[in-house]
Design a protein around this motif. Structure first.
Motif, mmCIF file in Angstrom:
data_model
loop_
_atom_site.group_PDB
_atom_site.id
_atom_site.type_symbol
_atom_site.label_atom_id
_atom_site.label_comp_id
_atom_site.label_asym_id
_atom_site.label_seq_id
_atom_site.Cartn_x
_atom_site.Cartn_y
_atom_site.Cartn_z
ATOM 1 N N GLU A 26 0.941 -1.228 0.142
ATOM 2 C CA GLU A 26 0.041 0.103 -0.137
ATOM 3 C C GLU A 26 1.009 1.168 -0.031
ATOM 4 O O GLU A 26 1.756 1.194 0.782
ATOM 5 C CB GLU A 26 -0.818 -0.033 1.262
ATOM 6 C CG GLU A 26 -1.931 -1.021 1.209
ATOM 7 C CD GLU A 26 -3.046 -0.837 2.160
ATOM 8 O OE1 GLU A 26 -3.086 0.143 2.931
ATOM 9 O OE2 GLU A 26 -4.004 -1.540 2.427
ATOM 10 N N PHE A 87 -1.215 0.336 6.028
ATOM 11 C CA PHE A 87 -0.480 1.396 5.793
ATOM 12 C C PHE A 87 -0.395 2.092 7.148
ATOM 13 O O PHE A 87 -1.274 2.112 7.878
ATOM 14 C CB PHE A 87 -0.687 2.205 4.639
ATOM 15 C CG PHE A 87 -1.705 3.076 5.002
ATOM 16 C CD1 PHE A 87 -3.233 2.875 5.131
ATOM 17 C CD2 PHE A 87 -1.449 4.542 5.170
ATOM 18 C CE1 PHE A 87 -4.344 3.876 5.265
ATOM 19 C CE2 PHE A 87 -2.511 5.445 5.660
ATOM 20 C CZ PHE A 87 -3.590 5.278 5.605
ATOM 21 N N HIS A 113 -4.340 6.649 0.312
ATOM 22 C CA HIS A 113 -3.378 5.476 0.127
ATOM 23 C C HIS A 113 -4.093 4.595 -0.560
ATOM 24 O O HIS A 113 -5.352 4.777 -1.473
ATOM 25 C CB HIS A 113 -3.413 4.712 1.786
ATOM 26 C CG HIS A 113 -4.711 4.278 2.101
ATOM 27 N ND1 HIS A 113 -5.864 4.955 2.729
ATOM 28 C CD2 HIS A 113 -5.323 2.957 2.274
ATOM 29 C CE1 HIS A 113 -6.602 4.144 2.981
ATOM 30 N NE2 HIS A 113 -6.414 2.967 2.668
ATOM 31 N N HIS A 115 -5.268 0.656 -2.115
ATOM 32 C CA HIS A 115 -5.728 -0.881 -1.933
ATOM 33 C C HIS A 115 -5.278 -1.535 -3.220
ATOM 34 O O HIS A 115 -6.025 -1.627 -4.169
ATOM 35 C CB HIS A 115 -7.157 -0.912 -1.644
ATOM 36 C CG HIS A 115 -7.631 -0.396 -0.349
ATOM 37 N ND1 HIS A 115 -8.947 -0.020 -0.139
ATOM 38 C CD2 HIS A 115 -7.080 0.179 0.673
ATOM 39 C CE1 HIS A 115 -9.045 0.369 1.142
ATOM 40 N NE2 HIS A 115 -7.796 0.340 1.565
ATOM 41 N N SER A 123 -11.783 0.370 4.289
ATOM 42 C CA SER A 123 -11.925 -0.887 5.168
ATOM 43 C C SER A 123 -12.370 -0.466 6.387
ATOM 44 O O SER A 123 -12.303 0.695 6.908
ATOM 45 C CB SER A 123 -10.500 -1.484 4.890
ATOM 46 O OG SER A 123 -9.604 -0.769 5.795
ATOM 47 N N ASP A 126 -9.294 0.907 8.129
ATOM 48 C CA ASP A 126 -9.394 2.605 7.646
ATOM 49 C C ASP A 126 -10.220 3.465 8.615
ATOM 50 O O ASP A 126 -9.981 4.420 9.050
ATOM 51 C CB ASP A 126 -9.849 2.717 6.346
ATOM 52 C CG ASP A 126 -8.714 2.093 5.230
ATOM 53 O OD1 ASP A 126 -7.520 1.877 5.941
ATOM 54 O OD2 ASP A 126 -9.057 1.702 4.256
HETATM 55 ZN ZN LIG Z 1 -7.271 1.051 3.381
#
Ligand SMILES: [Zn+2]
Length: 175
Positions: A26, A87, A113, A115, A123, A126
């Protein structure tokens, strides 16, 4: 929360290139720019104008401390963690970027960021690791780039923010 976002100059191309350069890991970056308020438009529009990309090193490593919330969701998911699905931006780097930006009358508008092996949707991790409401851009390997406003409320939410070049034209004509 911004009504939409705009990319200035080649910032979008720079962003995609730097995020995807480290695939399958990532990639991450900070988004610098300005907040433009269009008071006269109805409804009022707040545009986050991204003009500069600050590529960051993904410093995530196994055993790195996450927030409690994030840890809970990580344990639930029981997936193999690596830089290919995690990340972390170095807080020291954020401070340097903030200082640099301030001196140039810019703001850190949020971060981005990638994926590499997934979809450009926040996610659970996240959402859980977001400590204050922020702009989060996510790109996948197909260069699908989507913008999200992560709301740090009791139940954390990702709200998609629209962007396209047409909006950019309308606003630049007015200002
Ligand atoms: Zn993410």
């Amino acid at each position: 929360m911004p009504s939409n976002i705009e990319f200035k100059g080649d910032s979008k191309a720079v962003l995609l290139k730097s995020l995807l350069a480290v695939a399958p890991e990532e990639g991450c970056a900070l988004l610098l720019g300005k907040i433009k308020k269009h008071e006269l438009s109805k409804p009022k529009k707040i545009v986050y104008e991204i003009s500069l990309i600050w590529p960051c090193h993904n410093i995530w490593e196994l055993g790195i401390k996450y927030l409690d919330d994030a840890n809970k969701s990580l344990n639930k998911a029981k997936i193999h963690e690596s830089k290919e699905n995690r990340f972390l931006i170095d807080p020291k780097e954020q401070l340097i970027a903030q200082k640099w930006a301030r001196a140039r009358n810019l703001l850190i508008l949020g971060h981005a960021h990638s994926h590499p092996n997934g979809v450009a949707i926040p996610s659970t991790t996240d959402l859980a690791s977001t400590t204050s409401s922020t702009l989060m851009l996510i790109a996948n390997n197909n260069e699908d780039l989507r913008a999200w406003w992560i709301k740090n409320s009791e139940s954390k939410l990702g709200i998609e923010i629209p962007w396209d070049s047409q909006h950019q034209n309308i606003y630049s004509q007015r200002s």
